[in-house]
Scaffold this active site. Structure first.
Site, PDB file in Angstrom:
ATOM      1  N   LYS A  34      -2.563  -1.651  15.640  1.00  0.00           N
ATOM      2  CA  LYS A  34      -2.651  -0.615  16.984  1.00  0.00           C
ATOM      3  C   LYS A  34      -3.157  -0.634  17.202  1.00  0.00           C
ATOM      4  CE  LYS A  34       0.494   1.995  14.485  1.00  0.00           C
ATOM      5  NZ  LYS A  34       0.939   2.700  13.806  1.00  0.00           N
ATOM      6  N   GLU A  91       0.874  -1.466  -0.040  1.00  0.00           N
ATOM      7  CA  GLU A  91       0.357  -0.100   0.021  1.00  0.00           C
ATOM      8  C   GLU A  91       0.537   1.134  -0.349  1.00  0.00           C
ATOM      9  OE1 GLU A  91      -1.826   2.240   3.511  1.00  0.00           O
ATOM     10  OE2 GLU A  91      -1.023   0.259   4.712  1.00  0.00           O
TER      11      GLU A  91
HETATM   12  N1  PSU Z   1      -2.358   1.674  10.990  1.00  0.00           N
HETATM   13  C1  PSU Z   1      -1.447   1.654  11.215  1.00  0.00           C
HETATM   14  N2  PSU Z   1      -0.302   2.207   9.725  1.00  0.00           N
HETATM   15  C2  PSU Z   1      -0.659   2.716   8.735  1.00  0.00           C
HETATM   16  C3  PSU Z   1      -2.710   2.679   8.751  1.00  0.00           C
HETATM   17  C4  PSU Z   1      -3.603   2.493   9.476  1.00  0.00           C
HETATM   18  O1  PSU Z   1      -0.931   1.799  12.121  1.00  0.00           O
HETATM   19  O2  PSU Z   1      -0.039   4.163   7.984  1.00  0.00           O
HETATM   20  C5  PSU Z   1      -3.326   3.611   8.118  1.00  0.00           C
HETATM   21  C6  PSU Z   1      -3.583   2.180   6.769  1.00  0.00           C
HETATM   22  O3  PSU Z   1      -3.334   2.673   5.035  1.00  0.00           O
HETATM   23  C7  PSU Z   1      -4.937   1.742   6.470  1.00  0.00           C
HETATM   24  C8  PSU Z   1      -5.138   3.477   6.909  1.00  0.00           C
HETATM   25  O4  PSU Z   1      -5.730   1.291   5.713  1.00  0.00           O
HETATM   26  O5  PSU Z   1      -3.808   3.701   7.345  1.00  0.00           O
HETATM   27  C9  PSU Z   1      -6.728   3.765   8.063  1.00  0.00           C
HETATM   28  O6  PSU Z   1      -7.618   5.115   7.888  1.00  0.00           O
HETATM   29  P1  PSU Z   1      -8.780   5.184   8.178  1.00  0.00           P
HETATM   30  O7  PSU Z   1      -7.867   4.796  10.111  1.00  0.00           O
HETATM   31  O8  PSU Z   1      -8.900   6.005   8.540  1.00  0.00           O
HETATM   32  O9  PSU Z   1      -9.617   3.963   7.388  1.00  0.00           O
END
Ligand code: PSU
Ligand code: MN
Length: 306
Positions: free
Chosen positions: A160, A26
């Site tokens: 996380k 990604e």
């Molecule tokens: N969690 C992490 N590192 C990240 C992300 C999540 O520990 O870089 C990133 C990933 O790309 C995930 C996104 O898909 O954040 C999720 O964002 P949101 O919570 O806005 O859906």
């Protein structure tokens, strides 16, 4: 998708055509998950690790309104530095394509584009989930909705603890998404090998995981993604007790600033890096490396199943 809106790098196209292993990666983690220049160094190194483990890397992003599957070095650099790279989940993709913008794809959007390109395995750091307080705010990552409808296996280090891990596991169960932990009875929490939650399903090694994917998408014709959690290596682990205070502080700051929507996760990730003097960043890079290696081995084992 018409050919002019999705561009697959020649090396990736060749591998797919010959039925060889490919691993999607990604780009939100590059543009909005880590600071420069660690982000571009990580992205470059992770591609090399995928190769060293027998698969072809395909980092996914949207550049000038074209979905890119496999990137050149200068394109990785652009994603790591350019201010006008939008964080893009699946619902943002039509806007990026229609208005010819740059987008760094989240887990959800990367899964969708990987599936369009017939890539079944994807490595990342951590997946999105139900945010703490999500029962009231409804802040649930679109990653979970994508897992429900897109048949790609996503290798992460778990979730996380900025998120509510218990609610996220419940939500994945409701959506019918298999959650596997490789080689452990505990569900991992990104920086830590444990989370206080048990592994919904334990498998041991790439062959078992590939056989699970084959059973799910072959005879059973399931249409969901599969979440594969790979615990951070012991040597790189940050004990949950050490990171919990930092996370609590970051969440309090989030509240004070009134940050909502898609800025929440990048804000929390940034604060954690600042507040741990980069120790969390070192751990983050280590676990992404570990995930890339496992994903490549899974892709090889899955390709061997034909
Ligand atoms: N969690 C992490 N590192 C990240 C992300 C999540 O520990 O870089 C990133 C990933 O790309 C995930 C996104 O898909 O954040 C999720 O964002 P949101 O919570 O806005 O859906
Ligand atoms: Mn959200």
């Amino acid at each position: 998708m018409t050919a002019d809106r999705i561009a697959v790098l020649a090396e990736v196209q060749e591998a797919l055509h010959e039925g060889r292993a490919v691993v999607a990666l990604e780009s939100t983690i590059i543009s909005h998950g880590m600071p420069y220049p660690t982000n571009v160094a990580m992205a470059t190194e992770v591609e090399a690790i995928v190769r060293a483990n027998g698969a072809v890397p395909a980092t996914i992003a949207v550049l000038d309104g074209v979905c890119r599957v496999g990137l050149e070095a200068d394109q990785l650099e652009l994603l790591a530095t350019h201010p006008a790279v939008h964080k893009a989940t699946t619902r943002d993709l039509p806007w990026l394509l229609a208005t010819r913008r740059h987008g760094a794809t989240t887990v959800a959007a990367t899964m969708r584009i990987a599936a369009l390109a017939d890539i079944e395995v994807f490595a990342t750091g951590g997946i999105g989930g139900v945010h703490r307080g999500g029962a009231l705010t409804f802040d649930v990552s679109a990653d979970l909705a994508e897992f429900a409808v897109t048949p790609v296996a996503v290798v992460s280090a778990g979730i996380k603890s900025i998120l509510d891990i218990g609610l996220t596991l419940e939500h994945l169960e409701t959506l019918g998404v298999p959650v596997i932990v490789d080689g452990s009875d505990d569900f991992p929490s990104f920086y830590s090998r444990v989370s206080g939650f048990a592994a919904p399903r334990r498998l041991d090694g790439a062959e078992e995981i590939a056989a699970f994917m084959h059973a799910a998408w072959g005879p059973l014709q399931l249409t969901t993604g599969i979440s594969v959690a790979n615990p951070i290596p012991l040597a790189d682990e940050i004990p949950a007790a050490q990171i919990e205070g930092v996370i609590a502080e970051a969440l309090a700051e989030l509240d004070r600033r009134g940050i909502v929507g898609q800025d929440v996760t990048p804000f929390l990730l940034g604060r954690i890096v600042e507040q741990t003097d980069g120790r969390s960043l070192t751990a983050n890079v280590a676990l992404v490396r570990n995930n890339a290696a496992l994903a490549a081995r899974i892709a090889v084992a899955f390709a061997d199943l034909g």
